[in-house]
Design a protein around this motif. Sequence first.
Motif, PDB file in Angstrom:
ATOM      1  N   VAL A 167       0.839  -1.202   0.000  1.00  0.00           N
ATOM      2  CA  VAL A 167       0.000   0.000   0.000  1.00  0.00           C
ATOM      3  C   VAL A 167       0.870   1.246   0.000  1.00  0.00           C
ATOM      4  O   VAL A 167       0.640   2.183  -0.782  1.00  0.00           O
ATOM      5  CB  VAL A 167      -0.975  -0.006   1.202  1.00  0.00           C
ATOM      6  N   GLN A 168       1.896   1.280   0.829  1.00  0.00           N
ATOM      7  CA  GLN A 168       2.774   2.450   0.885  1.00  0.00           C
ATOM      8  C   GLN A 168       3.469   2.680  -0.447  1.00  0.00           C
ATOM      9  O   GLN A 168       3.514   3.801  -0.955  1.00  0.00           O
ATOM     10  CB  GLN A 168       3.805   2.287   1.997  1.00  0.00           C
ATOM     11  N   LYS A 169       4.004   1.642  -1.031  1.00  0.00           N
ATOM     12  CA  LYS A 169       4.722   1.781  -2.306  1.00  0.00           C
ATOM     13  C   LYS A 169       3.786   2.163  -3.450  1.00  0.00           C
ATOM     14  O   LYS A 169       4.142   2.952  -4.314  1.00  0.00           O
ATOM     15  CB  LYS A 169       5.451   0.473  -2.673  1.00  0.00           C
ATOM     16  N   LEU A 170       2.602   1.634  -3.455  1.00  0.00           N
ATOM     17  CA  LEU A 170       1.674   1.896  -4.550  1.00  0.00           C
ATOM     18  C   LEU A 170       0.962   3.246  -4.419  1.00  0.00           C
ATOM     19  O   LEU A 170       0.409   3.752  -5.396  1.00  0.00           O
ATOM     20  CB  LEU A 170       0.650   0.764  -4.658  1.00  0.00           C
ATOM     21  N   MET A 171       1.014   3.853  -3.267  1.00  0.00           N
ATOM     22  CA  MET A 171       0.404   5.169  -3.081  1.00  0.00           C
ATOM     23  C   MET A 171       1.336   6.301  -3.500  1.00  0.00           C
ATOM     24  O   MET A 171       0.903   7.437  -3.667  1.00  0.00           O
ATOM     25  CB  MET A 171      -0.025   5.352  -1.629  1.00  0.00           C
ATOM     26  N   GLU A 174       4.838   9.358  -8.593  1.00  0.00           N
ATOM     27  CA  GLU A 174       6.107   9.898  -9.104  1.00  0.00           C
ATOM     28  C   GLU A 174       5.931  11.365  -9.482  1.00  0.00           C
ATOM     29  O   GLU A 174       4.942  11.748 -10.083  1.00  0.00           O
ATOM     30  CB  GLU A 174       6.564   9.100 -10.336  1.00  0.00           C
ATOM     31  N   GLY A 175       6.901  12.184  -9.076  1.00  0.00           N
ATOM     32  CA  GLY A 175       6.888  13.598  -9.428  1.00  0.00           C
ATOM     33  C   GLY A 175       6.017  14.438  -8.523  1.00  0.00           C
ATOM     34  O   GLY A 175       5.905  15.639  -8.718  1.00  0.00           O
ATOM     35  N   ARG A 176       5.359  13.837  -7.520  1.00  0.00           N
ATOM     36  CA  ARG A 176       4.524  14.580  -6.580  1.00  0.00           C
ATOM     37  C   ARG A 176       5.020  14.361  -5.169  1.00  0.00           C
ATOM     38  O   ARG A 176       5.497  13.286  -4.819  1.00  0.00           O
ATOM     39  CB  ARG A 176       3.064  14.132  -6.640  1.00  0.00           C
ATOM     40  N   LYS A 177       4.844  15.346  -4.334  1.00  0.00           N
ATOM     41  CA  LYS A 177       5.168  15.195  -2.924  1.00  0.00           C
ATOM     42  C   LYS A 177       3.926  14.748  -2.199  1.00  0.00           C
ATOM     43  O   LYS A 177       2.827  15.202  -2.494  1.00  0.00           O
ATOM     44  CB  LYS A 177       5.673  16.512  -2.336  1.00  0.00           C
ATOM     45  N   ASN A 178       4.070  13.844  -1.245  1.00  0.00           N
ATOM     46  CA  ASN A 178       2.913  13.371  -0.467  1.00  0.00           C
ATOM     47  C   ASN A 178       2.687  14.216   0.742  1.00  0.00           C
ATOM     48  O   ASN A 178       3.470  14.738   1.362  1.00  0.00           O
ATOM     49  CB  ASN A 178       3.114  11.910  -0.059  1.00  0.00           C
TER      50      ASN A 178
END
Length: 178
Positions: A167-171, A174-178
């Motif tokens: 879940v963490q990896k798939l959320m 790329e190119g965006r900050k969480n």
Amino acid sequence: MDTGPLTLYKLMILYMLNSVDFPLTNSQISQFMLEKEYTNYFNVQQAVSDLRDTDLIIADQIYNISYYHLTHAGKETLLSFEHKISQDIRAEIDDYISSHRYHFRSENEITADYVRIGENNYSVICEVRGRQDLISSITLNVTSEDMATAICDNWPRHYEEIYSFLVQKLMIREGRKN
């Protein structure tokens, strides 16, 4: 209906399965009967086998575990003969189920099984269920039965960290900050 000890064991098993909204494993059923010293392992297995042969219960086989469900005929049989189980035994089953419900449910919601899909190819299906819903299902193809059995054996111990990792990896976008 015969009222011998084996019949009582069968009725007790039907009563147990009717007391839960999820299947019970052979081990969970046997554990109660043996802990409470109602009978021995062989009599429990005979009762389970007889119930299966008469279609009062059915089993789903996942990996090396049988998960037992009460059939409609099993419910009807229990309704007709439940009075043959003493109030004390019913209370003991109710208490046992109540105190083990969470543990039993969690044991039964984490499953892994595999099927052979080629000469050196196995498909391993790892699942997490919640009540009646499928929460997660991961299918992995591996090249040996040893790998398949290792995954099945390890899934119940590691599913939480694997699910969390996925879940963490798939959320991550790329190119965006969480």
